[in-house]
Motif scaffolding. Structure first.
Motif, short mmCIF file in Angstrom:
data_model
loop_
_atom_site.label_atom_id
_atom_site.label_comp_id
_atom_site.label_asym_id
_atom_site.label_seq_id
_atom_site.Cartn_x
_atom_site.Cartn_y
_atom_site.Cartn_z
N LEU A 75 13.75 96.42 89.84
CA LEU A 75 12.70 96.49 89.54
C LEU A 75 11.60 95.48 89.77
N ASN A 106 7.81 97.03 90.91
CA ASN A 106 6.68 96.46 90.40
C ASN A 106 5.72 96.19 90.35
N SER A 107 5.95 95.01 92.01
CA SER A 107 4.72 94.18 93.15
C SER A 107 3.70 94.91 93.51
#
Length: 173
Positions: free
Chosen positions: A108, A112-113
């Motif tokens: 995750l 999401n980076s």
């Protein structure tokens, strides 16, 4: 696809697979060998980042010194399968749940980076070459030569002490 990107993916695959095999292997000697492979592939990542000194120090310190100490520890412990304690199923289940939770969190975070900017400003100074680093560390004005010599004497004394502590006494006379 560029050559550097292909090398990065190959090194990443080697790093992840050897790290997994280090944990998964039941033989401690095999685990140590897989860990050395993992360390060398990480040093390859440092070379891709143009940090030659860091790569060499990583190989010397981790792949050399720490793995030798680890192998000596394994040999001194004399690990046998008969002496191995079998872990209960609850402990194994807890480890699997914890691993799955950590893997989910890491995926995750990765998804999401945001990507890192590949543009950086070149100041014209070469701070990463071994030649420049040697001049900075061992220059007469700074005086870092004496602490290096003290560290080498300290490591020599520690090595002699380790050999003397691990030496078995001869009880039969």
């Amino acid at each position: 696809m560029s050559t550097v990107l292909i090398i990065f993916f190959v090194l990443s695959a080697i790093t992840l697979s050897s790290a997994f095999l280090t944990i998964y292997s039941k033989n401690p000697i095999h685990s140590a060998i897989y860990l050395v492979i993992c360390f060398f592939s990480i040093a390859g990542h440092y070379l891709l980042l143009n940090a030659q000194f860091l790569a060499i120090v990583h190989i010397i310190v981790y792949s050399g010194a720490i793995m030798i100490l680890f192998l000596f520890t394994v040999m001194l412990m004399n690990l046998n399968k008969e002496d191995e304690v079998h872990k209960p199923r609850v402990t194994r289940l807890g480890a699997i749940v914890l691993f799955t939770l950590m893997l989910t969190i890491l995926v995750l975070i990765f998804v999401n980076s945001e990507p890192v900017s590949l543009n950086y400003v070149d100041l014209g100074e070469d701070y990463q070459s071994i030649n420049k680093l040697g001049q900075v560390l061992l220059d007469d004005k700074e005086g870092f030569m004496v602490p290096f010599e003290y560290a080498s004497v300290l490591l020599l004394v520690a090595m002699i002490g380790t050999v003397l502590l691990s030496k078995k006494e001869n009880t039969a006379k």
